[in-house]
Design a protein around this motif. Structure first.
Motif, PDB file in Angstrom:
ATOM      1  N   ASN A   1      -1.624 -90.949   9.189  1.00 17.04           N
ATOM      2  CA  ASN A   1      -1.244 -89.907  10.341  1.00 17.04           C
ATOM      3  C   ASN A   1      -1.931 -88.343  10.046  1.00 17.04           C
ATOM      4  O   ASN A   1      -1.398 -87.860   8.947  1.00 17.04           O
ATOM      5  CB  ASN A   1       0.337 -89.642  10.210  1.00 17.04           C
TER       6      ASN A   1
ATOM      7  N   GLU B   1      -2.151 -85.634  11.571  1.00 19.37           N
ATOM      8  CA  GLU B   1      -1.488 -84.574  11.760  1.00 19.37           C
ATOM      9  C   GLU B   1      -0.430 -84.286  10.991  1.00 19.37           C
ATOM     10  O   GLU B   1      -0.071 -82.830  10.204  1.00 19.37           O
ATOM     11  CB  GLU B   1      -1.088 -84.523  13.209  1.00 19.37           C
ATOM     12  N   ALA B   2       0.461 -85.161  10.445  1.00 20.73           N
ATOM     13  CA  ALA B   2       1.374 -85.151   9.566  1.00 20.73           C
ATOM     14  C   ALA B   2       0.770 -84.470   8.212  1.00 20.73           C
ATOM     15  O   ALA B   2       1.685 -83.700   7.451  1.00 20.73           O
ATOM     16  CB  ALA B   2       2.223 -86.474   9.468  1.00 20.73           C
ATOM     17  N   THR B   3      -0.227 -85.074   7.737  1.00 17.13           N
ATOM     18  CA  THR B   3      -0.876 -84.941   6.516  1.00 17.13           C
ATOM     19  C   THR B   3      -1.297 -83.412   6.344  1.00 17.13           C
ATOM     20  O   THR B   3      -0.788 -82.589   5.422  1.00 17.13           O
ATOM     21  CB  THR B   3      -2.040 -85.677   6.184  1.00 17.13           C
ATOM     22  N   ARG B   4      -1.855 -82.827   7.588  1.00 20.11           N
ATOM     23  CA  ARG B   4      -2.331 -81.434   7.647  1.00 20.11           C
ATOM     24  C   ARG B   4      -1.245 -80.684   7.653  1.00 20.11           C
ATOM     25  O   ARG B   4      -1.147 -79.587   6.814  1.00 20.11           O
ATOM     26  CB  ARG B   4      -3.037 -81.363   8.804  1.00 20.11           C
ATOM     27  N   LEU B   5      -0.187 -80.986   8.546  1.00 19.95           N
ATOM     28  CA  LEU B   5       1.209 -80.040   8.514  1.00 19.95           C
ATOM     29  C   LEU B   5       1.684 -79.890   7.085  1.00 19.95           C
ATOM     30  O   LEU B   5       2.547 -79.058   6.987  1.00 19.95           O
ATOM     31  CB  LEU B   5       1.946 -80.450   9.659  1.00 19.95           C
ATOM     32  N   SER B   6       1.755 -80.973   6.169  1.00 18.31           N
ATOM     33  CA  SER B   6       2.629 -81.121   4.957  1.00 18.31           C
ATOM     34  C   SER B   6       1.849 -80.256   3.988  1.00 18.31           C
ATOM     35  O   SER B   6       2.353 -79.873   2.806  1.00 18.31           O
ATOM     36  CB  SER B   6       2.786 -82.383   4.627  1.00 18.31           C
ATOM     37  N   GLY B   7       0.501 -79.553   4.395  1.00 16.33           N
ATOM     38  CA  GLY B   7      -0.156 -78.670   3.443  1.00 16.33           C
ATOM     39  C   GLY B   7      -1.233 -79.162   2.667  1.00 16.33           C
ATOM     40  O   GLY B   7      -1.640 -78.664   1.872  1.00 16.33           O
ATOM     41  N   ILE B   8      -1.741 -80.442   3.365  1.00 18.18           N
ATOM     42  CA  ILE B   8      -3.039 -80.918   2.644  1.00 18.18           C
ATOM     43  C   ILE B   8      -4.097 -80.466   3.299  1.00 18.18           C
ATOM     44  O   ILE B   8      -4.185 -80.521   4.807  1.00 18.18           O
ATOM     45  CB  ILE B   8      -2.751 -82.610   2.659  1.00 18.18           C
ATOM     46  N   ARG B   9      -5.119 -79.986   2.853  1.00 18.16           N
ATOM     47  CA  ARG B   9      -6.270 -79.717   3.296  1.00 18.16           C
ATOM     48  C   ARG B   9      -7.308 -80.871   3.745  1.00 18.16           C
ATOM     49  O   ARG B   9      -8.403 -81.214   3.112  1.00 18.16           O
ATOM     50  CB  ARG B   9      -7.331 -78.744   2.298  1.00 18.16           C
ATOM     51  N   VAL B  10      -7.029 -81.356   4.993  1.00 16.29           N
ATOM     52  CA  VAL B  10      -7.624 -82.778   5.251  1.00 16.29           C
ATOM     53  C   VAL B  10      -9.160 -82.517   5.627  1.00 16.29           C
ATOM     54  O   VAL B  10      -9.800 -83.429   5.193  1.00 16.29           O
ATOM     55  CB  VAL B  10      -6.966 -82.810   6.769  1.00 16.29           C
TER      56      VAL B  10
END
Lengths: 410, 326
Positions: free
Chosen positions: B209, B211-220
């Protein structure tokens, strides 16, 4: 189908055809008008439904069901996105359909709606039917008791606390999402729960996304504990101790194929680096288990796929992820949507416990009772703007609804 | 890693539970498929099981296997890299061309690897920071890399390479052929990256996921850039081995290799939509393709029919994997 108009949406896949095999628009249009007349609504037939209000889109869905000669309609949380007056209109249509002999299953977690519109009620819990009766023979407390399986005195924690209005943690002096858009400005105090009230689509989630840099705002002047910060990515926000628990757990919050443990440690992995920057899996498992216990996730174990959990436990997993950080500001976007009453009250208690530790919370909620019971102050949004700031005595149900609907309802 | 783990702590003991846990790993069915095909080929050919044939098989499969390692990362994040074949050819011809021009082999090899990595990084920039679909970006760079390789060589193979350069394709260390050693090295690094680092976990998360990864603060975006850079690098490593084995830079090499690499990844149990898979599964998948190629050749099956058989087996494998997917 957002880009098709009302007529095409109603007849999708079973279009009337003329002798050449082409779509017979005129006859479909005629029937659509007849359907809307039966519902007692008038809608523009020619514009893409994406341009219509959510309520109008729902009426089109109902018209589509009627065109199938449906004798049974299932309405799944239809009022979640409607204004009170639109909901009234929907109820009027439902009563009309009832008199025409259509049976309806109305799924809702709003008690007052059950008592307004329903004849009989069935209570579900954890995927099982736990009870049912005539609506006339029961009351809200009895239903809640059935839903939760025990007596719930008061799902909200003790009354609002006093936070110091002079202790500003986050100060948004000016934030514009688009160059021509409205300018937002507000302060967040230490240890308070600030409500973002308003209707669905009033721009609250967008502001939250802009604030943490998930959407790049056109212009932002933000101070965190007095010093200016630039938040251009959720990762920068995380470094500054600002986190967002997004509106949609499944599409924005959780990595569904992951276990509870992997979801919780997702943004905590930097802490588990051992020699050679390899992950210390043992420490990771221990910390995740502790965090799970601290928010009381009910799951067979930390390795359970998060997709197997109930909505309330999924939300607790998302919360646990942020507890591993020293957060100053947490933004909860619709934290209790689709969550049963018992888990709701646990999540309220968790939020209260966080504020007691000095964390400041922004709670975006369309549930008015939630805003009223938990928040010290609330900003009311209407069509992308902050229409009002209410606090203390002025924070009551009529004034929130007044501002949320643009001063139309009383 | 979540895929390895048992559903509950309680059933983590006992033989049955252990077997059950194995069955849930993405590598379980690929291994069974590999064993079946391997057994079939051994029964159908007398010469298949000879040591020299098996070593030959592994050596031939090593090039696709190395490319497929990079492809695994791209697919794991929900992307794809179609440019690997031409990037391999471009890197290989560049190494050859530089050596012919008198540049020492070590420098020439380094330059070829850097160009492969740079091509991958370009893919990554377009995918991660411009938000373009990977299939379109790498389709375009596939054409660009092929064209550049042909321009650079004028369309002709470059031969006459220094003798010591043959080491990477034909040499051996401690009795093990260099292509196989390099392949094992690539997979060892890939395994540690995916299973034992935070970066690896982020790649799974992005595929599960984004989007969830990005929103949790990971620099995708950074991790996507890394993925395509690594994919370009493994393609260049494959180019090194191929050029060294043939002792010539072939601008037209690697046509269709991207499809074989994708097939290896998918046969290895990875989800083409991302988020699920193990790099060792890809190794199994690549070896399965190698066994098929080798066995069918030994049986004298015509190359045309081989394509049909390989395609059929891939379809069957994907069909079975979809049936057991959650």
């Amino acid at each position: 189908m957002p880009d098709l108009d009302a007529v095409d949406n109603i007849f999708l896949g079973r279009e009337h055809r003329n002798r050449l095999g082409l779509r017979a628009r005129r006859s479909m249009r005629r029937e659509a008008l007849a359907l809307f007349a039966r519902l007692g609504v008038s809608l523009p037939l020619e514009c893409p439904v994406a341009e219509l209000s959510i309520a109008d889109q729902q009426f089109i869905e109902i018209a589509k069901a009627l065109s199938l000669e449906a004798r049974i309609l299932v309405l799944d949380e239809p009022t979640a996105t409607l204004t009170p007056s639109e909901a009234e209109q929907l109820f009027a249509i439902m009563r009309e359909l009832r008199s025409q002999g259509v049976a309806m299953v109305f799924i809702s977690h709003h008690m007052e709606e059950i008592f307004t519109i329903c004849d009989r009620v069935t209570v579900m819990r954890d995927g099982e039917k736990v009870g049912g009766c005539e609506v006339a023979t029961t009351d809200a407390d009895a239903l809640i008791e059935m839903m939760v399986g025990r007596r719930v005195e008061n799902i909200f924690p003790e009354p609002r606390s006093d936070s110091d209005p002079n202790d500003v943690v986050l100060s948004v002096a000016s934030l514009k999402l688009t160059p021509d858009g409205p300018e937002h400005a507000f302060d967040l105090h230490r240890g308070e729960i600030l409500g973002f009230a308003g209707l669905v689509g009033s721009g609250r989630s967008e502001l939250a996304m802009g604030l943490i840099g998930a959407m790049r705002p056109a212009y932002a002047r933000v101070r965190l504990e007095g010093s200016p910060v630039k938040l251009h990515h959720p990762a920068t926000a995380l470094e500054h101790g600002i986190g967002l628990l997004p509106e949609s757990r499944k599409t924005q919050g959780l990595v569904l194929p992951f276990s509870c443990r992997d979801n919780i440690s997702l943004n905590n992995l930097a802490r588990f680096k051992g020699p050679l920057r390899l992950l210390d899996r043992r420490q990771e498992a221990r910390t995740a288990a502790e965090l799970m216990a601290s928010v009381r996730v009910k799951a067979p174990g930390p390795e359970t796929p998060v997709g197997d959990l109930s909505g309330g436990n999924q939300q607790k997993v998302v919360i646990a992820r942020w507890l591993g950080h020293r957060c100053k500001v947490l933004i909860f976007d619709e934290p209790t949507r689709g969550i049963d009453v018992g888990a709701k009250s646990e999540i309220y208690a968790l939020m209260k416990a966080l504020t007691a530790r000095g964390v400041s919370i922004i709670m975006i909620s369309s549930e008015l009772p939630e805003i009223l019971a938990l928040c010290d102050r609330a900003l009311v949004f209407h069509q992308g703007r902050i229409a009002a700031e209410l606090s203390g005595e002025a924070l009551d149900s009529p004034s929130v609804m007044y501002h949320a609907t643009g001063g139309l309802s009383s | 890693m979540s895929q390895l783990a048992a559903k509950t702590d309680a059933d983590a003991h006992g033989l049955a539970a252990r077997l059950n846990r194995w069955r849930r790993t993405p590598i379980f069915y690929p291994l069974i498929g590999f064993a079946l095909v391997f057994a079939a080929m051994a029964l159908l050919n007398d010469s298949f099981l000879s040591t020299s044939n098996l070593i030959n098989l592994a050596r031939q499969a090593s090039i696709i296997a190395i490319i497929a390692a990079g492809m695994s990362l791209a697919i794991l994040t929900g992307g794809i890299d179609l440019s690997v074949g031409p990037v391999m050819a471009l890197s290989g011809t560049l190494m050859a061309g530089l050596m012919i021009a008198g540049i020492p082999p070590a420098l020439a090899i380094a330059a070829g690897l850097v160009v492969g990595a740079a091509f991958g990084a370009a893919n990554g920039l377009f995918v991660a920071f411009a938000g373009m679909p990977p299939i379109i970006v790498t389709l375009a760079t596939m054409g660009i890399a092929r064209g550049l390789g042909l321009i650079y060589t004028g369309g002709y193979p470059i031969s006459g390479l220094p003798a010591e350069f043959a080491f990477f394709g034909r040499g051996s260390v401690a009795g093990i052929d260099m292509p196989i050693l390099i392949m094992l090295g690539v997979y060892a690094i890939g395994y540690v990256l995916l299973a034992h680092t935070a970066t690896g976990r982020y790649l799974y998360a992005i595929g599960g996921n984004e989007e969830a990864t990005r929103l949790s603060g990971i620099r995708v975006s950074r991790y996507k850039l890394l993925v395509y850079t690594l994919s370009g690098t493994t393609a260049a490593i494959a180019g090194l081995i191929l050029t060294s084995r043939l002792m010539s830079g072939q601008p037209n090499a690697g046509v269709g290799f991207e499809l074989d690499a994708i097939a290896a990844v998918v046969l290895g149990g990875a989800a083409i939509t991302g988020g699920r898979g193990m790099i060792l599964g890809t190794l199994v998948g690549a070896m399965l393709l190698g066994v098929l190629n080798n066995g069918l050749n030994l049986m004298g099956v015509s190359p045309y029919l081989q394509n049909v058989i390989k395609g059929g087996i891939i379809l069957l494998a994907i069909y079975l994997s979809r049936k057991r997917a959650p």
